[in-house]
Motif scaffolding. Structure first.
Motif, PDB file in Angstrom:
ATOM      1  N   ARG A  52     -30.368 -22.899  12.714  1.00 18.47           N
ATOM      2  CA  ARG A  52     -30.530 -23.224  11.296  1.00 18.47           C
ATOM      3  C   ARG A  52     -29.176 -23.167  10.584  1.00 18.47           C
ATOM      4  NH1 ARG A  52     -34.552 -19.645   9.339  1.00 18.47           N
ATOM      5  NH2 ARG A  52     -32.907 -18.160   8.945  1.00 18.47           N
ATOM      6  N   HIS A  53     -28.362 -22.159  10.924  1.00 21.47           N
ATOM      7  CA  HIS A  53     -27.032 -22.034  10.332  1.00 21.47           C
ATOM      8  C   HIS A  53     -26.188 -23.267  10.653  1.00 21.47           C
ATOM      9  CE1 HIS A  53     -23.167 -20.392   9.149  1.00 21.47           C
ATOM     10  NE2 HIS A  53     -22.719 -20.714  10.344  1.00 21.47           N
ATOM     11  N   ASN A  54     -26.205 -23.699  11.905  1.00 18.09           N
ATOM     12  CA  ASN A  54     -25.426 -24.865  12.314  1.00 18.09           C
ATOM     13  C   ASN A  54     -25.869 -26.119  11.569  1.00 18.09           C
ATOM     14  OD1 ASN A  54     -23.943 -23.291  14.048  1.00 18.09           O
ATOM     15  ND2 ASN A  54     -25.156 -23.814  15.845  1.00 18.09           N
ATOM     16  N   LYS A  55     -27.162 -26.265  11.366  1.00 20.60           N
ATOM     17  CA  LYS A  55     -27.674 -27.415  10.617  1.00 20.60           C
ATOM     18  C   LYS A  55     -27.227 -27.351   9.159  1.00 20.60           C
ATOM     19  CE  LYS A  55     -31.706 -28.267  13.509  1.00 20.60           C
ATOM     20  NZ  LYS A  55     -33.168 -28.245  13.586  1.00 20.60           N
ATOM     21  N   ASN A  56     -27.254 -26.153   8.577  1.00 20.99           N
ATOM     22  CA  ASN A  56     -26.814 -25.994   7.190  1.00 20.99           C
ATOM     23  C   ASN A  56     -25.331 -26.306   7.038  1.00 20.99           C
ATOM     24  OD1 ASN A  56     -29.340 -25.283   6.280  1.00 20.99           O
ATOM     25  ND2 ASN A  56     -28.956 -23.089   6.361  1.00 20.99           N
ATOM     26  N   VAL A  57     -24.528 -25.864   7.995  1.00 16.77           N
ATOM     27  CA  VAL A  57     -23.099 -26.161   7.959  1.00 16.77           C
ATOM     28  C   VAL A  57     -22.882 -27.669   8.016  1.00 16.77           C
ATOM     29  CG1 VAL A  57     -20.925 -25.957   9.240  1.00 16.77           C
ATOM     30  CG2 VAL A  57     -22.360 -23.940   8.902  1.00 16.77           C
ATOM     31  N   GLN A  77     -11.071 -33.592   6.607  1.00 16.64           N
ATOM     32  CA  GLN A  77     -11.279 -32.338   7.337  1.00 16.64           C
ATOM     33  C   GLN A  77     -12.771 -32.126   7.614  1.00 16.64           C
ATOM     34  OE1 GLN A  77      -9.935 -28.851   5.262  1.00 16.64           O
ATOM     35  NE2 GLN A  77     -10.043 -27.576   7.083  1.00 16.64           N
ATOM     36  N   ALA A  78     -13.611 -32.421   6.648  1.00 12.74           N
ATOM     37  CA  ALA A  78     -15.057 -32.283   6.840  1.00 12.74           C
ATOM     38  C   ALA A  78     -15.540 -33.235   7.931  1.00 12.74           C
ATOM     39  CB  ALA A  78     -15.799 -32.544   5.529  1.00 12.74           C
ATOM     40  N   ARG A  79     -15.034 -34.478   7.927  1.00 15.98           N
ATOM     41  CA  ARG A  79     -15.412 -35.446   8.975  1.00 15.98           C
ATOM     42  C   ARG A  79     -14.968 -34.952  10.352  1.00 15.98           C
ATOM     43  NH1 ARG A  79     -13.286 -39.404   5.020  1.00 15.98           N
ATOM     44  NH2 ARG A  79     -15.094 -40.183   3.906  1.00 15.98           N
ATOM     45  N   SER A  80     -13.770 -34.379  10.417  1.00 16.36           N
ATOM     46  CA  SER A  80     -13.264 -33.863  11.699  1.00 16.36           C
ATOM     47  C   SER A  80     -14.137 -32.728  12.215  1.00 16.36           C
ATOM     48  CB  SER A  80     -11.828 -33.373  11.552  1.00 16.36           C
ATOM     49  OG  SER A  80     -10.978 -34.430  11.217  1.00 16.36           O
ATOM     50  N   ARG A  81     -14.530 -31.826  11.318  1.00 17.14           N
ATOM     51  CA  ARG A  81     -15.396 -30.717  11.734  1.00 17.14           C
ATOM     52  C   ARG A  81     -16.749 -31.222  12.191  1.00 17.14           C
ATOM     53  NH1 ARG A  81     -16.047 -25.579   8.367  1.00 17.14           N
ATOM     54  NH2 ARG A  81     -17.293 -25.077  10.191  1.00 17.14           N
ATOM     55  N   SER A  84     -16.379 -32.492  15.646  1.00 19.63           N
ATOM     56  CA  SER A  84     -16.262 -31.401  16.612  1.00 19.63           C
ATOM     57  C   SER A  84     -17.603 -30.718  16.864  1.00 19.63           C
ATOM     58  CB  SER A  84     -15.223 -30.377  16.155  1.00 19.63           C
ATOM     59  OG  SER A  84     -15.700 -29.638  15.059  1.00 19.63           O
ATOM     60  N   MET A  85     -18.532 -30.868  15.911  1.00 18.67           N
ATOM     61  CA  MET A  85     -19.878 -30.311  16.072  1.00 18.67           C
ATOM     62  C   MET A  85     -20.795 -31.286  16.798  1.00 18.67           C
ATOM     63  SD  MET A  85     -20.436 -28.645  12.298  1.00 18.67           S
ATOM     64  CE  MET A  85     -22.032 -27.941  12.678  1.00 18.67           C
ATOM     65  N   GLY A  86     -20.278 -32.474  17.118  1.00 14.94           N
ATOM     66  CA  GLY A  86     -21.096 -33.456  17.812  1.00 14.94           C
ATOM     67  C   GLY A  86     -21.886 -34.345  16.874  1.00 14.94           C
ATOM     68  N   GLN A  87     -21.568 -34.316  15.604  1.00 20.49           N
ATOM     69  CA  GLN A  87     -22.248 -35.134  14.604  1.00 20.49           C
ATOM     70  C   GLN A  87     -21.439 -36.405  14.366  1.00 20.49           C
ATOM     71  OE1 GLN A  87     -25.086 -34.241  12.748  1.00 20.49           O
ATOM     72  NE2 GLN A  87     -25.336 -32.369  13.929  1.00 20.49           N
ATOM     73  N   GLN A  88     -22.101 -37.456  13.960  1.00 17.34           N
ATOM     74  CA  GLN A  88     -21.424 -38.691  13.587  1.00 17.34           C
ATOM     75  C   GLN A  88     -21.324 -38.742  12.071  1.00 17.34           C
ATOM     76  OE1 GLN A  88     -19.869 -40.871  15.348  1.00 17.34           O
ATOM     77  NE2 GLN A  88     -20.419 -39.950  17.293  1.00 17.34           N
ATOM     78  N   PRO A  89     -20.142 -38.462  11.517  1.00 17.04           N
ATOM     79  CA  PRO A  89     -20.015 -38.492  10.063  1.00 17.04           C
ATOM     80  C   PRO A  89     -20.031 -39.916   9.535  1.00 17.04           C
ATOM     81  CG  PRO A  89     -17.891 -38.056  11.058  1.00 17.04           C
ATOM     82  CD  PRO A  89     -18.914 -38.074  12.176  1.00 17.04           C
ATOM     83  N   GLU A  90     -20.620 -40.064   8.377  1.00 14.52           N
ATOM     84  CA  GLU A  90     -20.637 -41.373   7.723  1.00 14.52           C
ATOM     85  C   GLU A  90     -19.266 -41.607   7.107  1.00 14.52           C
ATOM     86  OE1 GLU A  90     -23.807 -41.554   4.926  1.00 14.52           O
ATOM     87  OE2 GLU A  90     -25.241 -40.694   6.335  1.00 14.52           O
ATOM     88  N   GLN A  91     -18.869 -42.841   7.016  1.00 15.58           N
ATOM     89  CA  GLN A  91     -17.599 -43.193   6.413  1.00 15.58           C
ATOM     90  C   GLN A  91     -17.878 -43.892   5.082  1.00 15.58           C
ATOM     91  OE1 GLN A  91     -14.556 -42.488   7.604  1.00 15.58           O
ATOM     92  NE2 GLN A  91     -15.302 -41.538   9.477  1.00 15.58           N
TER      93      GLN A  91
END
Length: 94
Positions: A52-57, A77-81, A84-91
């Motif tokens: 749950r913590h990881n999802k909230n982050v 920096q948020a996109r990079s993190r 690194s968490m394995g998420q695909q950040p939106e651009q």
């Protein structure tokens, strides 16, 4: 994803803390050995709270990428993190 250096420091502190139970110290020693050996945690080892913590982050980082009050450097920096968490950040178009 958690910073392993900070996690290791927490386990070291727990081992030396007199107020931590023997069981807690033993768990901290085992986890510290696992971290030091660079062994990846198994999926079974992730507690519900940690998941749950990881999802909230991840949600917070995604929100930062859309927040107009966050600087471009902060958004990157948020996109990079997120990556690194394995998420695909939106651009988003800034």
């Amino acid at each position: 994803m958690k910073d392993t250096a900070n996690v290791a420091r927490g386990y070291k502190a727990a081992i030396k803390n007199r107020n931590v139970s023997d069981e807690g110290r033993l768990h901290a020693e085992e986890e510290l050995k696992r971290i030091q050996s660079n062994e990846a945690p198994s999926e079974e080892g992730v507690s519900d709270d940690e998941a749950r913590h990881n999802k909230n982050v991840a949600r917070g980082l995604k929100a930062a990428t859309h927040n107009p009050n966050v600087t471009d450097a902060g958004k990157q920096q948020a996109r990079s993190r997120l990556e690194s968490m394995g998420q695909q950040p939106e651009q988003p178009a800034d």
